[in-house]
Every structure is written in C-alpha cells, then in structure tokens.
Design an enzyme around this catalytic site. Structure first.
Site, PDB file in Angstrom:
ATOM      1  N   HIS A   1      -0.087  -0.171  10.600  1.00  0.00           N
ATOM      2  CA  HIS A   1       0.939  -1.118  10.171  1.00  0.00           C
ATOM      3  C   HIS A   1       2.105  -1.143  11.149  1.00  0.00           C
ATOM      4  CE1 HIS A   1      -0.469  -0.534   5.720  1.00  0.00           C
ATOM      5  NE2 HIS A   1      -1.108  -1.534   6.294  1.00  0.00           N
TER       6      HIS A   1
ATOM      7  N   ASP B   1      -0.353  -5.746   9.220  1.00  0.00           N
ATOM      8  CA  ASP B   1      -1.354  -4.953   9.917  1.00  0.00           C
ATOM      9  C   ASP B   1      -1.255  -5.273  11.406  1.00  0.00           C
ATOM     10  OD1 ASP B   1      -2.470  -3.770   7.703  1.00  0.00           O
ATOM     11  OD2 ASP B   1      -4.364  -4.862   7.792  1.00  0.00           O
TER      12      ASP B   1
ATOM     13  N   GLU C   1       0.817  -1.214   0.000  1.00  0.00           N
ATOM     14  CA  GLU C   1       0.000   0.000   0.000  1.00  0.00           C
ATOM     15  C   GLU C   1       0.853   1.268   0.000  1.00  0.00           C
ATOM     16  OE1 GLU C   1      -2.125  -1.161   3.416  1.00  0.00           O
ATOM     17  OE2 GLU C   1      -3.525  -2.437   2.322  1.00  0.00           O
TER      18      GLU C   1
END
Length: 591
Positions: free
Chosen positions: A528, A361, A337
């Site tokens: 994260h 995550d 991401e």
C-alpha cells in the site's frame, strides 16, 4: 463533553539581559520579531480542521531563568505544543532555551551586524545538542539592517515548514488510532503496533472488534434522521457503474438498496466511533456518544466481515473525502484493511496539508515496452519512462478525481476549507459506484470508480516497521498521468476496472531507488501507499525528524531538506546522519 483545545505555537523573544542601555535598546526590535513571526504563521497556516492557528507570545522578553520560567508557566496553561525562539542579539544560551524535551522547537537568529544574533543561535543550539534536546536552526542567508522588519523568503520557508510539521506532532499527541477489527488477510500493517503509536507518535490504540459496528447498526445506535438524509443524498448524487458479476451473483433492486443503506450506516457508525456524536446522548446512549478520541482509524473488513456483510469501500471512500451528505467538511483518515501504517502516512499527509488522502495498492509497474506490446501505443511526456498503477477498491478519497481547481484553473485537491460545493459535486459526478465483485466480497458492497486527472503533482508515502530498526518512512514525489483513453481502457481492464485508478510517474533522479520507475516499485516497502497532493516531501522529512523516524527513500532536493541542527553532528552523509540521529535520540515519547 468539553471539546479538546487545539495546540498553539509559542513565540519566545529572547534578549540580552544587561541593563543600563543594552536590553532597553533591544526590547522593541526583539518583541517585533516575535510579533512578525506570529503574524506570518497566523496568516499562512491553518490546523488540519481548518481553524486558524493561534500563537502565544511570552509576556516579556526572556533574558534568563526567571523570565524563561514565567514564559513556560504561560505556555503550559495555554496548550502550547510547539515553540519558536526569536532574537536579533546575543543572549545567554542555556539560560533562555526551551527545555521541554517533547515539544518541537526552533530558534530564529536574526542575520544582522549590529548585534550578534547568529552567535546566540550557535550558542543555544550547542546547548540543545549537549543536553540531548534537538532544535531547528533558522538563520537568513543575507544580512539585514537592524531596522529591517521584513521576514526574508528563506526564513519564511523554514518558519512555515517547521510550524506545519510541529503542529502535526502536537495535534497527534494524546489522540488515538481506532483499530476496528484485527489483522486483514495477513497484511503486516494491520498487525497494529501499540509501541509504535505510543513511543513515536504519542498516541494510544483503541482496539474494537467488528461486532461493535454490527451492534451499532443492528441496535440503531445512530442518528436515524441523518440516515434518511444520507440515503436521499446518495439517491441524488450516486451514479452506478457496470455490474460485472455473473448472473447468479447479481442482486435485485431491494437487495441493492439494503447494501447501500448498510454501507452508509457503516460510514456513520465508524465516524461516531471515532469522534463521538452528541445526538446519541440525546437518545440515552451516553457512553456510545463519546467516541474514542480517534484522529485516525482502520477497518479490517476482509474477510471476517466482507464474507457476510457489505464491504467497507463506500464507507471508507466517503469518510476519507472532504464532503458527504452534510456538505463540505474535514476529511477523516480511515485505512482500508486496517493497514495502520498506511493510515499513519495518511494522517501525516492530512495534518501537513489539510487535504484528503488517496489510499491505494501499489499494484503494477508498467514499463514502456510492456505498454507498447499490450496496447500498440507508446508512453510519452511524464509517462515516457513507465508508470505505476495505483488502484484499490477501498478508501481512495473522491477528491482524488481532481475535479477541484487551483487559482490557475489546474486540477488539484484542495484543503477542505477552500472547496466549493460545486467542486464537491464535480467529484461526485466523476465517480461511479460499481457493485462489488462477488468472488472477492461475498457480502456485496459498492466500490467507487474514478480516474485521476493527469499532470497533478503528488507525493507518495508509506511508513514501514523494520525489526531491530523501528519505523521508517518512504517518500516519492511525482505526478499523475493522463493516458490516451484506449490505452487506459486496455490497461485498466487487465486488473479491476470497477476500482479507482491513478496512473503515477515518480520523479527520477538517476540514482538509487529513483534510477528508474521500476526501481521505485521494486524498493517500495509494502503493498500500500498514500498520495498527498503537491510536492510536499520536504514537509514529511521535517515531520519524520521531529518524531525520530528515519527516511529510507526519497527524491526530495537536498536544498529543501530541513532537520534539527544536531543531525549535522552525526556524520557527513545527510541520509546516514538521519539514521544515526534517530537511533541516538530514540523515539520522541520513549519511556
């Protein structure tokens, strides 16, 4: 294209310049300190790429301005990025110190009684503090005899910690972060901050639209022979997991093959964009063959790419691992991401340890009460106070299954130069590749699925940017946890069981954000985090101080905290010192 040389460590032996017996009596001892320091570093430390660290020793001992300048001329010509000054005696403080403001520097003053090495150390550090050029102090706890050439354990620990962190600083300088795409789903870490990279890390940001990846795939700007090798390797090594998609979203065999091919091509092309590939020049694609000099990268993916094309999970997982179809190799650093701040934490961890990094995550805190309510079983051992579920579809390195073994036969993640092909194969065998869930990834893809073995020491980190303050670093040392299979299956099924899982238990210290596991989760600064093998939080703290990034959260023992000596002048509270010193000195590469 000429390969960029690796930074070296410069050793500066400094000496009392008075002749007629003083300097002459110290020459051998002083130069031997320099040689011993160089030998220790060369033996114990490698660059993240696996190459042996090279130390450069000044041609002569340094007594004053002239010899200091001659040393600097030599260092400048040999890409010295870090310096260690050593001495067993009194020398002339500001006349002999390393004055480069951007080069990490330490001074080892020999703890002996015959000559006042400690006095020079104090005088030189005072000069550094007064001139605004912080330096690290190294001074042995116990007095040594003048003819003792050994390096005490406490001195060795500081020398090596400084060298690891200093090399990380020097290795990042002048490199780039490759931002493939832009902001992913509003994630702040993917709002790439050029000033942060330039001012704190000495890096550039190369922003490239995802259409460049599409162009390279569509126009075959890659090594076609390597693609066939990668496909054959995947056919041999990939185990495919359950397809949890509804029947109308399941792909047929030909469609799955196309998804696999594109996923491998994404890995190849992102790698080529990062570091270049001379094979492309042989095809007449000279510009594309150069790459972007990237030491780290991020791929936006969601959603502008993944709504139409295969996601980046396979590419990211393979790039971040220590092996692929070309065998065992140095892992890359690629952030899911395009979370550049998590990418920086990955970069720090890789530079300090040479190992692959687990991007995840920070998904769920499971209290002991909640686990027992859901599963009917109680958490125990390392997990007794609760656990954090670390899980992400994307770039967790396959090394994270922890099928590699240390010298005692315990599960671990090794530096890539220590990994055998058998261990790489074991990590692959422990991984399933599950079709991406259509509702999340309409273009398909494969997510790696593995479970990290328990009892492995890890350090979880994260960089965040705070408006008005700048970057801060979070650190949480702890362990992976092995749950009973039935318990794991029940908890895992409540999120996404096609993704890789690490159950993490941070080490609690009974205060602040480490009062309990819930507080660790509650104080984490973003969605994260990164897992680096080992309890290496002290190395992160030293690196952060070099870069002037304050540490806002950690559970590292105070005795292990190693920062420049000038930090002590910024108050009596050790963490407040860090904030005030970082604010006072500003980012390392400030303009």
């Amino acid at each position: 294209m000429k390969k960029i040389s690796l930074p070296k460590i410069g050793i500066r032996p400094v000496i009392d310049g008075r002749r007629m017996g003083v300097r002459e009596s110290l020459e051998e001892q002083t130069m031997n300190m320099a040689k011993a320091t160089a030998a220790l570093i060369t033996e114990k430390i490698r660059h993240a790429c696996g190459a042996q660290v090279e130390c450069v020793i000044a041609d002569t001992c340094i007594a004053g301005m002239a010899e200091s300048a001659a040393c600097e001329e030599k260092f400048s010509s040999q890409n010295v990025g870090v310096t260690i000054t050593v001495t067993p005696c009194w020398c002339y403080g500001s006349e002999t110190i390393d004055m480069d403001p951007m080069r990490p520097k330490a001074i080892w003053g020999f703890n002996g009684t015959e000559r006042p090495g400690a006095v020079y150390l104090a005088a030189a550090l005072a000069a550094h503090s007064q001139k605004g050029i912080p330096a690290f102090s190294i001074y042995g706890h116990d007095v040594q005899d003048a003819d003792d050439t050994s390096i005490p354990a406490d001195v060795e620990e500081k020398l090596l910690r400084f060298a690891r962190a200093g090399l990380a600083v020097a290795s990042m300088k002048g490199k780039s972060y490759l931002s493939v795409g832009g902001v992913s789903m509003g994630i702040a870490g993917s709002i790439v901050d050029h000033n942060f990279f330039e001012s704190w890390l000495g890096m550039k940001v190369q922003a490239v639209d995802m259409t460049e990846l599409r162009r390279r795939i569509d126009q075959k700007i890659y090594d076609e022979a390597e693609l066939e090798m990668a496909l054959a390797w995947a056919d041999k090594n990939f185990r495919y997991g359950e397809d949890q998609n509804a029947s109308q979203y399941k792909r047929n065999e030909a469609q799955n093959r196309a998804v696999l091919k594109e996923s491998l091509l994404m890995a190849m092309c992102i790698r080529d964009m990062m570091q270049g590939n001379k094979t492309l020049a042989d095809k007449g694609l000279v510009e594309e063959s150069l790459g972007y000099n990237a030491i780290a990268a991020g791929f936006q993916g969601q959603r502008h790419w993944t709504d139409q094309y295969p996601n980046g999970d396979t590419a990211e997982a393979l790039l971040n691992s220590s092996f692929d179809w070309n065998g065992v190799r140095e892992p890359f650093v690629v952030a899911t991401e395009n979370d550049s701040l998590n990418g920086v934490a990955m970069l720090f961890g890789h530079q300090l340890t040479g190992t692959a990094q687990i991007f995840a995550d920070v998904r769920t805190y499971w209290s002991p009460e909640a686990v027992e309510r859901v599963t009917g079983q109680a958490l125990s051992a390392l997990a007794e106070h609760g656990i954090i579920h670390l899980i992400n579809s994307g770039s967790a390195a396959l090394d994270g299954a922890c099928k590699q073994r240390d010298s005692e036969g315990k599960p671990t993640m090794k530096p890539h130069w220590e990994i055998s092909q058998q261990e790489a194969d074991a990590c692959l065998a422990a991984t399933e590749w599950c079709p991406a869930i259509h509702e999340y990834f309409r273009g398909g893809g494969y997510s790696s699925r593995f479970l990290t073995e328990g009892g492995v020491p890890f350090t979880m980190t994260r960089v965040n940017i705070i408006k008005g303050l700048g970057p801060v670093l979070q650190i949480a040392e702890g362990w992976s946890v092995e749950l009973p299979k039935a318990m794991h299956d029940q908890l895992d099924a409540r999120t996404n069981s096609t993704w890789p899982t690490t159950w993490f238990a941070p080490r609690l210290i009974g205060k602040g954000p480490f009062t309990d596991v819930y507080s660790v989760m509650a104080n984490w600064g973003a969605n994260h985090g990164v897992l680096t093998i080992g309890h290496v939080g002290a190395d992160f703290i030293t690196l952060a101080a070099m870069l002037r990034i304050p540490v806002c959260m950690h559970n590292v023992e105070e005795a292990k905290i190693y920062r420049p000596s000038a930090w002590a002048a910024h108050g009596m509270d050790i963490e407040g010192q860090d904030y005030r010193a970082c604010q006072n000195y500003g980012p390392l590469y400030k303009r």
